[in-house]
Enzyme design. Structure first.
Site, PDB file in Angstrom:
ATOM      1  N   HIS A 176       5.224  20.952  45.821  1.00  0.00           N
ATOM      2  CA  HIS A 176       5.740  22.109  45.089  1.00  0.00           C
ATOM      3  C   HIS A 176       6.294  23.171  46.029  1.00  0.00           C
ATOM      4  O   HIS A 176       7.203  23.914  45.673  1.00  0.00           O
ATOM      5  CB  HIS A 176       4.669  22.660  44.152  1.00  0.00           C
ATOM      6  CG  HIS A 176       4.467  21.770  42.977  1.00  0.00           C
ATOM      7  ND1 HIS A 176       3.368  20.970  42.838  1.00  0.00           N
ATOM      8  CD2 HIS A 176       5.288  21.496  41.931  1.00  0.00           C
ATOM      9  CE1 HIS A 176       3.512  20.256  41.729  1.00  0.00           C
ATOM     10  NE2 HIS A 176       4.660  20.552  41.165  1.00  0.00           N
ATOM     11  N   CYS A 229      13.678  14.685  35.130  1.00  0.00           N
ATOM     12  CA  CYS A 229      13.640  16.016  35.735  1.00  0.00           C
ATOM     13  C   CYS A 229      12.948  16.032  37.085  1.00  0.00           C
ATOM     14  O   CYS A 229      12.837  17.075  37.720  1.00  0.00           O
ATOM     15  CB  CYS A 229      13.008  17.033  34.790  1.00  0.00           C
ATOM     16  SG  CYS A 229      11.263  16.721  34.494  1.00  0.00           S
TER      17      CYS A 229
HETATM   18  C1  PEP Z   1       7.484  15.729  38.299  1.00  0.00           C
HETATM   19  O1  PEP Z   1       6.301  15.433  38.445  1.00  0.00           O
HETATM   20  O2  PEP Z   1       8.428  14.962  38.603  1.00  0.00           O
HETATM   21  C2  PEP Z   1       7.849  17.054  37.774  1.00  0.00           C
HETATM   22  C3  PEP Z   1       9.088  17.326  37.438  1.00  0.00           C
HETATM   23  O3  PEP Z   1       6.878  17.981  37.687  1.00  0.00           O
HETATM   24  P1  PEP Z   1       6.298  18.753  38.983  1.00  0.00           P
HETATM   25  O4  PEP Z   1       7.153  18.403  40.161  1.00  0.00           O
HETATM   26  O5  PEP Z   1       6.326  20.201  38.670  1.00  0.00           O
HETATM   27  O6  PEP Z   1       4.919  18.194  39.089  1.00  0.00           O
END
Ligand code: PEP
Ligand code: MG
Length: 573
Positions: free
Chosen positions: A189, A502
């Site tokens: 993140h 996403c």
């Molecule tokens: C993912 O896990 O691909 C996602 C879009 O959520 P995050 O990266 O916030 O966990």
């Protein structure tokens, strides 16, 4: 001059002065005090205890608090009021002449070590409470991160020993353009937020401290993962050239703004944006993207010093939705836990946080928190086109449970006669293998699905997305992962349920022809690569479907590598 090669985590080219940042909040000053100073230190101690006590009591009064949080906060209050502990700190000040921070540290460490040594988990967990309270008290005496960041500006290139998601937003506030920090992996993140905020980052640099001294001028190239310390004239000229070249690329990309996002054979591919902070919303109109495919709302928590209230959230969501209307704003409910731990919600330490109380589980364990957010979203949906998405759903029951709470919120708002919009699409993230395998049932119940490849890769291949040491195992196009994506896309089509990607995979141009070939028609990407992805989309055509559509992913990685290569060849030829 010395050129260091690391891993490019977030694009960004910057030239500035190196500044080492010690983020550890536990740099305890070791100096002794004189006998005469002990009175002042005791007064400080009382002030700190009193401030912390009233802070905790304020949290306890907050309406969003769940029973388990109340329990934890109650325990923390007890620790603060513990006369024995206070006596130990007092003695450390008056008799051993330690400064107040050192005295607190010593007294708490004793308790922490004592509880950590207990066999019974119930008691050993108590050490975490002491650690938390210690942090709270020390935070009031020692320079805080914000102060450490205060000296930074657009000319600084900070170097961190470690950094968390909440600190990235502080960097952005200080206009910092690039930073260095080892141990960051591409899909963590921290990395995602750095890219979202256009802050360049290079990680995994060897012998950093040997080659870069405090105040040295350095060039950071987050794209190639290169850092040059004390650049000579030639390197500076190359840097200026690079800057010009990137500006030209940017200008050329701008020409794509008003062109449609269509493949060569006329298929519409919606490209939305992933946003982490409300300020990023302006990019939706600036880039002419199709909306927001993922708003990671948990960052509202991570960069705040208090729990965001229903009114605050209502304001944020409605302003964002109104700005981009009629384009949709997909609000993902808080995905807290894992590597996104909020200091605002005291939670027990977990051995395996990514397999623990994360995402929708965390929200269901703190129903008041979820309710506050859902109410704010329902109310904001009167100002634009909003969609709700739940993170870390494992199966259809999980989804229905979350939806049940949404139903309660609708009833509440109705009874309270507060304006809201219940005609709101509700969807699920597909980021756990079980969700992909249950995608038939999920596609039937959900208004839309969105595949989060970052976690899908993490959980399918059992590889920690934040652990750089195992990053070679983090293969986004692993056949097992692609099989789960394929399953989800087929099931979604069966029920006519829109499905988007996403995760970071959608922001990597090499994967776009493959995904389009698999039948994906919606992508949600980082703003920084929006035009790059749009350019690739406009070069794809139906030949891809023929190559990929019925590909059997029960095969080896080399065969899939070959497939990706073939899709790219189609695109480039
Ligand atoms: C993912 O896990 O691909 C996602 C879009 O959520 P995050 O990266 O916030 O966990
Ligand atoms: Mg995820």
């Amino acid at each position: 001059m010395k050129t260091l090669k690391g891993t490019g985590i977030a694009k960004g080219l910057a030239f500035g002065k190196a500044k080492y940042i010690k983020t550890s909040k536990y740099e305890i000053p070791a100096h002794s005090i004189s006998k005469g100073q002990s009175k002042a230190e005791l007064t400080r101690l009382n002030d700190i205890l009193e401030q912390s006590r009233s802070e905790l009591q304020d949290y306890l009064k907050a309406e969003q608090i769940s029973d388990s949080e109340k329990e934890i906060l109650g325990t923390h209050l007890e620790i603060i009021a513990d006369p024995e502990l206070k006596e130990q700190i007092t003695q450390a000040i008056t008799q051993d002449l330690h400064n107040v921070a050192k005295a607190i540290d010593l007294a708490f460490e004793k308790a922490i070590i004592f509880f950590q040594g207990m066999e019974n988990e119930m008691f050993s967990q108590r050490a975490i409470d002491f650690e938390d309270v210690k942090k709270r008290l020390l935070h009031k005496v020692l320079p805080q991160e914000l102060d450490l960041f205060a000296g930074l500006d657009a000319e600084s290139i900070p170097i961190f020993a470690e950094i968390g998601p909440s600190e990235i937003s502080l960097l952005s506030k200080q206009q910092v353009r690039a930073y260095l920090c080892n141990g960051i992996s591409y899909t963590s993140h921290v990395a995602i937020l750095s890219r979202a905020l256009n802050i360049g980052c290079v990680s995994n640099l060897e012998d950093l401290e040997k080659y870069i001294k405090e105040g040295d001028y350095i060039i950071v190239d987050g794209e190639s993962g290169t850092v040059i310390s004390q650049p000579d004239q030639k390197a500076l000229e190359a840097f200026a050239q690079q800057q010009k070249k990137r500006e030209l690329i940017r200008q050329k990309e701008l020409l794509l703004k008003d062109l449609e996002s269509l493949t060569k054979d006329g298929h519409q591919i919606d490209i939305a944006l992933n946003v982490g902070l409300p300020l990023e919303i302006d990019q939706v109109n600036e880039l002419n993207s199709s909306g927001v495919g993922l708003f990671r709302t948990e960052f509202l928590f991570l960069s705040s010093d208090h729990l965001p209230s229903e009114e605050e959230q209502y304001k944020v969501y409605s302003e964002m939705a109104a700005k981009i209307a009629p384009r949709p704003l997909t609000i993902r409910t808080f995905d807290l836990g894992g590597d996104k731990i909020s200091h605002l919600i005291p939670s027990p330490k977990e051995e395996n946080p990514n397999l623990g109380n994360r995402g929708i589980r965390f929200s269901l364990a703190h129903p008041q928190l979820l309710r506050t957010q859902l109410r704010a979203i329902l109310r904001a949906a009167t100002h634009g086109s909003i969609r709700i998405m739940f993170p870390m759903i494992i199966d259809v029951n999980d989804f229905l449970e979350a939806k049940r709470i949404l139903g309660h919120c609708i009833d509440e708002l109705y009874e309270e006669e507060i304006p809201y919009n219940a005609e709101i699409p509700v969807g699920s993230m597909i980021e756990i293998p079980s969700a992909a395998l249950s995608s038939d049932a999920l596609a039937r119940e959900c208004d839309f699905l969105s595949i989060g490849t970052n976690d899908l890769v993490q959980y399918t291949l059992a590889v920690d997305r934040n652990n750089e040491a195992v990053s070679s195992y983090f293969v986004q196009h692993h056949p097992a992962v692609l099989k789960l994506i394929q399953t989800t896309v087929i099931n979604a089509a069966k029920h006519d349920t829109p499905v988007s990607i996403c995760g970071e995979m959608a922001s990597i141009r090499e994967y776009i022809p493959l995904l389009i070939g698999m039948g994906v028609r919606e992508l949600s990407v980082n703003a920084a690569v929006y035009y790059e992805i749009k350019a690739v989309v406009r070069n794809c055509d139906e030949k891809l479907q023929m190559i990929v559509k019925d590909f059997d992913f029960s095969t080896s990685l080399p065969k899939v590598n070959e497939l990706v290569y073939r899709t790219l060849k189609t695109y480039y030829s």
